[in-house]
Design an enzyme around this catalytic site. Structure first.
Site, PDB file in Angstrom:
ATOM      1  N   CYS A  18       0.827  -1.202   0.000  1.00 31.92           N
ATOM      2  CA  CYS A  18       0.000   0.000   0.000  1.00 31.92           C
ATOM      3  C   CYS A  18       0.865   1.257   0.000  1.00 31.92           C
ATOM      4  O   CYS A  18       1.350   1.691   1.048  1.00 31.92           O
ATOM      5  CB  CYS A  18      -0.930  -0.008   1.212  1.00 31.92           C
ATOM      6  SG  CYS A  18      -2.006   1.435   1.271  1.00 31.92           S
TER       7      CYS A  18
ATOM      8  N   CYS B 277      -0.588   4.158   2.035  1.00 29.61           N
ATOM      9  CA  CYS B 277      -0.404   4.039   3.485  1.00 29.61           C
ATOM     10  C   CYS B 277       1.045   4.325   3.890  1.00 29.61           C
ATOM     11  O   CYS B 277       1.296   5.005   4.876  1.00 29.61           O
ATOM     12  CB  CYS B 277      -0.714   2.619   3.973  1.00 29.61           C
ATOM     13  SG  CYS B 277      -2.150   1.841   3.272  1.00 29.61           S
ATOM     14  N   ASP B 278       1.990   3.793   3.149  1.00 26.13           N
ATOM     15  CA  ASP B 278       3.365   3.746   3.645  1.00 26.13           C
ATOM     16  C   ASP B 278       4.371   4.583   2.855  1.00 26.13           C
ATOM     17  O   ASP B 278       5.515   4.719   3.287  1.00 26.13           O
ATOM     18  CB  ASP B 278       3.837   2.281   3.674  1.00 26.13           C
ATOM     19  CG  ASP B 278       2.998   1.441   4.620  1.00 26.13           C
ATOM     20  OD1 ASP B 278       2.578   1.983   5.665  1.00 26.13           O
ATOM     21  OD2 ASP B 278       2.748   0.259   4.331  1.00 26.13           O
TER      22      ASP B 278
END
Ligand code: NAP
Length: 309
Positions: free
Chosen positions: A134, A137-138
């Site tokens: 992701c 997300c990261d």
């Protein structure tokens, strides 16, 4: 006695559906499956879930959602669902798990989609330490360092372009020499400064430092078999997701990629009383907050369905 509503899956969508159905006095039962907390339990810090300006660790967020669902009376069965069927004459669903059989008037499916990984040794331990599926997300954790994306589809291109905001270099590692992504996406991606394609290649090994964080990968050229090391601080896997629907048989229609097809704009599936929420029915967004929103919608639809049946 039959349940009012059974929720299958314990991620963002499932917990949110539980909070709403519990507060509507439907006494929901969540059958959790084996990944309690869902995909967010495999990430580290979540910075984009509204309400947490300082960010929150993925597992902590899921624990808090679970507590909130419990607070309103949600019950939990820590079992894996093997099948769901519906008796058209009674309108009741039979949910069979590894341990027992339940009967329910309505079912919310929130079983998510599992990101695919390459299946290399040590991969599981690396997730959250330089391996993720992701970028949204990261990505922001990898500023001014080289990273790579694996895959050649729209997701891989989208993630690679997104990551150029942070990383010093983004290698796009693809097993062939042509991208699967749509033409416009592929062209845009390959024209993006900082994106460097690595064709006909795959990762054959991960290399970590003494703290277990990724520091390099070994690349294998699939044409001539040669191997070489490449310094990257994170691998973003984008080789597709598998929605978890196998236990549903013909109760739902699936799109080409296996996602549950919902009726336009709502969470209802083709089977009355069966609703789908979150990544299992969402090929487009796949975010924690959008899954939570779908869980809320499915709960409200289930409540209305029960009122009318
Ligand atoms: P996808 O289209 O299935 O692409 C997966 C990619 O991963 C392919 O390039 C495939 O290689 C590669 N791959 C699969 N297994 C692999 C393995 N074991 N090792 C190495 N590479 C492997 O998946 P996606 O990119 O997640 O897209 C899914 C769907 O969502 C598509 O319909 C896509 O159009 C859509 N989508 C759209 C957008 C958008 O329009 N903005 C954004 C994201 C996704 P091969 O090409 O060799 O098979």
């Amino acid at each position: 006695m039959s349940e009012q509503v059974i929720i299958i899956g314990a991620g963002c969508a499932g917990y949110t559906a539980a909070i709403y159905t519990a507060r509507a006095n439907l006494n929901p039962l969540i059958i959790t499956g084996s990944q309690i907390g869902g995909q967010l339990t495999t990430t580290t810090e979540v910075e984009n879930f509204p309400g947490f300006p300082e960010g929150i660790m993925g597992p902590d967020l899921m624990f808090q959602m679970q507590q909130q669902a419990e607070k309103f009376g949600t019950r939990f069965a820590y079992e894996d669902v093997q099948s769901v069927t519906k008796d058209e004459s009674t309108g009741l669903f039979t949910v069979t798990t590894s341990a027992q059989t339940y009967e329910a008037k309505s079912v919310i499916v929130a079983t998510g989609a599992s990101a695919r990984y390459l299946g290399l040794p040590g991969e599981k331990e690396l997730i959250g330490h330089g391996l993720t599926a992701c970028a949204t997300c990261d990505g922001a954790f990898y500023r001014n360092v080289p990273v790579c994306v694996v895959g050649g589809g729209d997701s891989a291109c989208e993630e690679a372009m997104f990551l150029t905001r942070f990383a010093s270099q983004v290698y796009l590692i693809h097993r062939r020499d042509t991208l699967r992504a749509s033409k416009i996406m592929a062209e845009r991606c390959l024209e993006t400064e900082k994106v460097s394609p690595v064709w006909n290649s795959t990762i054959s090994a991960y290399k970590t430092d003494d703290k277990g964080e990724l520091e390099a990968i070994t690349l294998k050229n699939l044409v001539d078999g040669t191997e070489s090391d490449l310094e990257v601080k994170c691998v973003f896997m984008a080789i597709g997701h598998t929605p978890n629907t196998s236990f549903l048989g013909d109760l739902v229609d699936r799109d080409e990629a296996g996602y549950i097809v919902r009726q336009p704009g709502i969470m209802a599936t083709k089977t009355p009383g069966l609703f789908a929420a979150g990544d299992v029915a969402d090929p487009h967004y796949r975010q924690a907050i959008s899954s939570a929103g779908m869980g809320c919608s499915a709960a409200i639809e289930a409540e209305r369905y029960l009122l009318n049946h």
